[in-house]
Scaffold this motif. Structure first.
Motif, mmCIF file in Angstrom:
data_model
loop_
_atom_site.group_PDB
_atom_site.id
_atom_site.type_symbol
_atom_site.label_atom_id
_atom_site.label_comp_id
_atom_site.label_asym_id
_atom_site.label_seq_id
_atom_site.Cartn_x
_atom_site.Cartn_y
_atom_site.Cartn_z
ATOM 1 N N LYS B 65 0.812 -1.213 0.000
ATOM 2 C CA LYS B 65 0.000 0.000 0.000
ATOM 3 C C LYS B 65 0.851 1.271 0.000
ATOM 4 O O LYS B 65 0.355 2.340 -0.280
ATOM 5 C CB LYS B 65 -0.930 0.010 1.213
ATOM 6 C CG LYS B 65 -2.083 -0.987 1.100
ATOM 7 C CD LYS B 65 -3.029 -0.563 0.000
ATOM 8 C CE LYS B 65 -4.154 -1.529 -0.223
ATOM 9 N NZ LYS B 65 -5.140 -1.523 0.813
ATOM 10 N N ASP B 66 2.125 1.120 0.362
ATOM 11 C CA ASP B 66 2.971 2.301 0.393
ATOM 12 C C ASP B 66 3.884 2.394 -0.824
ATOM 13 O O ASP B 66 4.774 3.227 -0.883
ATOM 14 C CB ASP B 66 3.798 2.326 1.686
ATOM 15 C CG ASP B 66 2.900 2.543 2.892
ATOM 16 O OD1 ASP B 66 1.909 3.277 2.748
ATOM 17 O OD2 ASP B 66 3.180 1.980 3.943
ATOM 18 N N ILE B 67 3.650 1.506 -1.770
ATOM 19 C CA ILE B 67 4.373 1.599 -3.030
ATOM 20 C C ILE B 67 3.595 2.571 -3.906
ATOM 21 O O ILE B 67 2.378 2.509 -3.991
ATOM 22 C CB ILE B 67 4.444 0.219 -3.729
ATOM 23 C CG1 ILE B 67 5.006 -0.840 -2.760
ATOM 24 C CG2 ILE B 67 5.254 0.303 -5.011
ATOM 25 C CD1 ILE B 67 6.412 -0.621 -2.302
ATOM 26 N N TRP B 68 4.298 3.459 -4.575
ATOM 27 C CA TRP B 68 3.643 4.489 -5.390
ATOM 28 C C TRP B 68 2.793 3.810 -6.467
ATOM 29 O O TRP B 68 3.319 3.066 -7.294
ATOM 30 C CB TRP B 68 4.710 5.351 -6.035
ATOM 31 C CG TRP B 68 4.224 6.678 -6.509
ATOM 32 C CD1 TRP B 68 3.432 6.896 -7.589
ATOM 33 C CD2 TRP B 68 4.507 7.952 -5.927
ATOM 34 N NE1 TRP B 68 3.198 8.236 -7.711
ATOM 35 C CE2 TRP B 68 3.849 8.906 -6.721
ATOM 36 C CE3 TRP B 68 5.244 8.375 -4.830
ATOM 37 C CZ2 TRP B 68 3.905 10.266 -6.436
ATOM 38 C CZ3 TRP B 68 5.310 9.718 -4.561
ATOM 39 C CH2 TRP B 68 4.645 10.653 -5.352
ATOM 40 N N PRO B 69 1.491 4.027 -6.451
ATOM 41 C CA PRO B 69 0.634 3.320 -7.409
ATOM 42 C C PRO B 69 0.658 3.974 -8.785
ATOM 43 O O PRO B 69 1.281 5.035 -8.971
ATOM 44 C CB PRO B 69 -0.754 3.422 -6.781
ATOM 45 C CG PRO B 69 -0.696 4.682 -5.971
ATOM 46 C CD PRO B 69 0.730 4.885 -5.544
ATOM 47 N N ARG B 70 -0.021 3.355 -9.710
ATOM 48 C CA ARG B 70 -0.126 3.934 -11.041
ATOM 49 C C ARG B 70 -0.942 5.217 -10.976
ATOM 50 O O ARG B 70 -1.757 5.426 -10.085
ATOM 51 C CB ARG B 70 -0.815 2.953 -12.012
ATOM 52 C CG ARG B 70 -0.096 1.632 -12.140
ATOM 53 C CD ARG B 70 1.256 1.768 -12.786
ATOM 54 N NE ARG B 70 1.171 2.093 -14.200
ATOM 55 C CZ ARG B 70 2.218 2.351 -14.977
ATOM 56 N NH1 ARG B 70 3.435 2.331 -14.439
ATOM 57 N NH2 ARG B 70 2.083 2.625 -16.244
ATOM 58 N N ALA B 71 -0.717 6.069 -11.973
ATOM 59 C CA ALA B 71 -1.379 7.362 -11.977
ATOM 60 C C ALA B 71 -2.890 7.206 -12.121
ATOM 61 O O ALA B 71 -3.377 6.242 -12.709
ATOM 62 C CB ALA B 71 -0.835 8.217 -13.105
ATOM 63 N N LYS B 72 -3.618 8.173 -11.556
ATOM 64 C CA LYS B 72 -5.068 8.207 -11.721
ATOM 65 C C LYS B 72 -5.380 9.310 -12.727
ATOM 66 O O LYS B 72 -4.655 10.295 -12.830
ATOM 67 C CB LYS B 72 -5.739 8.546 -10.400
ATOM 68 C CG LYS B 72 -5.584 7.478 -9.345
ATOM 69 C CD LYS B 72 -6.188 7.975 -8.041
ATOM 70 C CE LYS B 72 -5.964 6.967 -6.947
ATOM 71 N NZ LYS B 72 -6.315 7.511 -5.626
#
Lengths: 314, 74
Positions: B65-72
């Motif tokens: 959950k603290d890994i930078w997710p894909r852009a929204k």
């Protein structure tokens, strides 16, 4: 508490981060919240020669200095109306900028992004847990049906779970892979199994469940209880009952040593106790803790702020 | 038709505990209920316990959950 300052890197919707803000205020520690979805509206500056980072938004200006505590949780990419390619490029640029803060010396992190990424590996976690003295359930990770069959003959009571995250799809429309018992109704076939590795483990049930949250050198254990026998408590409609628990000195030290050996200053972990033996299940470097504060009365936000402010030794 | 074994076992997420619509207050640096003249921190309000437990989030797992997710994209 030592006078210091905290930079909270999160997103606006993360209400657990709100608890960190409130705890910092209780202790008189200046805290500056940087919601990463708003980064294009923040004035940022980095001078690599001095590895100095500065941020400025409507609430004021913040400069990262020696001893600053960085609380990094639930970053969210900048929201944009650009095309998917440009939007992703923007997100990548901001990610590199934020992760570059790690180049600054003498900061106190919960937790370093580079350590988080490594510590998410279940295989790595089990290696570290064994090294500090935890028992590990008999485990096989494989996509090979013959290997699975051999393992299941030795351990007839097995569960299966995802090696990485269990979420399939997005959080609104997706599905989730919970821990499931292998049995006549749930049994892999070779063709399905080969498509992705699966973690098979001996089923420890019945056993007692504990969740331990480690902050710096403090281990905060709670005991989880349920009204019904359940393999994966996340499938329950309501959260399990939680109550503060106590760990032996040896277990307390092992929990702290495990988190520190993963390069982290914060993590939760799930343990099971069966017939007096303590088994390590997994580490959650970004584990949720707000529900433990509210339902078990443990004070985790205060511990986090204490660590970040330098009042608690790493 | 073959499909990853674990994906076949996956279950639809329970309807998320809908958190009330909140407004981020940049002065306090936390969320409050809209139209709350006192701007009491929403997470401290006993009348919306789901906010404090984050049950819906836990149900979706706590890995990465603290890994930078894909852009929204809006």
């Amino acid at each position: 508490m030592a006078a210091s300052q905290i930079l909270l890197i999160s997103n606006k919707r993360d209400t657990t981060a709100d608890l960190v803000v409130l705890a910092a205020e209780r202790h008189g520690i200046p805290i500056f919240r940087l919601n990463t979805e708003d980064l294009p509206d923040v004035r940022t500056k980095c001078s690599p020669a001095q590895t100095e980072f500065a941020f400025e938004h409507s609430r004021g200006r913040f400069v990262i200095t020696k001893g600053t505590g960085i609380c990094y949780r639930r970053p969210s990419p900048p929201e944009t109306s650009e095309t998917i390619h440009i939007g992703q490029w923007m997100a990548d640029q901001w990610q590199d900028f934020i992760l570059g803060i790690e180049a600054t010396d003498d900061l106190r992190w919960i937790s370093r992004p580079s350590s988080l990424r490594r510590a998410e590996s279940k295989i790595y976690q089990m290696k570290l847990a064994r090294a500090v003295g935890f028992k590990i359930p008999a485990t096989l990770i494989t996509n090979d049906f013959d290997a699975f069959l051999s393992f299941s003959k030795i351990h007839p009571q097995l569960i299966c779970k995802a090696l990485g995250g269990g979420l399939v799809g997005d959080e609104e429309q997706g599905s989730f892979i919970y821990t499931t018992s292998i049995g006549s109704d749930v049994f892999p076939n070779a063709e399905d199994l080969r498509l992705a590795p699966v973690m098979f483990q001996e089923n420890l049930a019945p056993a007692e469940h504990y969740r331990v949250t480690v902050v710096g050198s403090s281990a905060i254990p709670v005991r989880l209880t349920f009204d019904e026998a359940v393999l994966d408590w996340r499938t329950l409609r309501d959260p399990p009952r939680v109550e503060p628990a106590e760990l032996s000195m040896k277990l307390n030290s092992a929990a702290v040593a495990l988190v520190q050996s993963a390069g982290l200053a914060f993590s939760s972990m799930d343990l099971m106790v069966r017939e007096g033996d303590v088994y390590f299940l997994d580490l959650n470097p970004g584990g949720e803790w707000a529900w433990l504060e509210r339902n078990a009365g443990v004070r985790i936000a205060d511990e986090i702020v204490g660590y970040l402010a330098g009042a608690i030794c790493p | 038709m073959s499909k990853p074994f674990l994906v076949k076992l996956s279950k639809r997420l329970r309807a998320a505990v809908r958190e009330q619509t909140l407004v981020y207050d940049p002065i306090q640096q936390l969320s409050v209920l809209p139209n709350d003249p006192k701007k009491q921190p929403a997470v401290s309000r006993p009348d919306i316990p789901a906010l404090g437990t984050k049950k819906a989030d836990i149900e979706k797992g706590e890995d990465q959950k603290d890994i930078w997710p894909r852009a929204k994209f809006s």
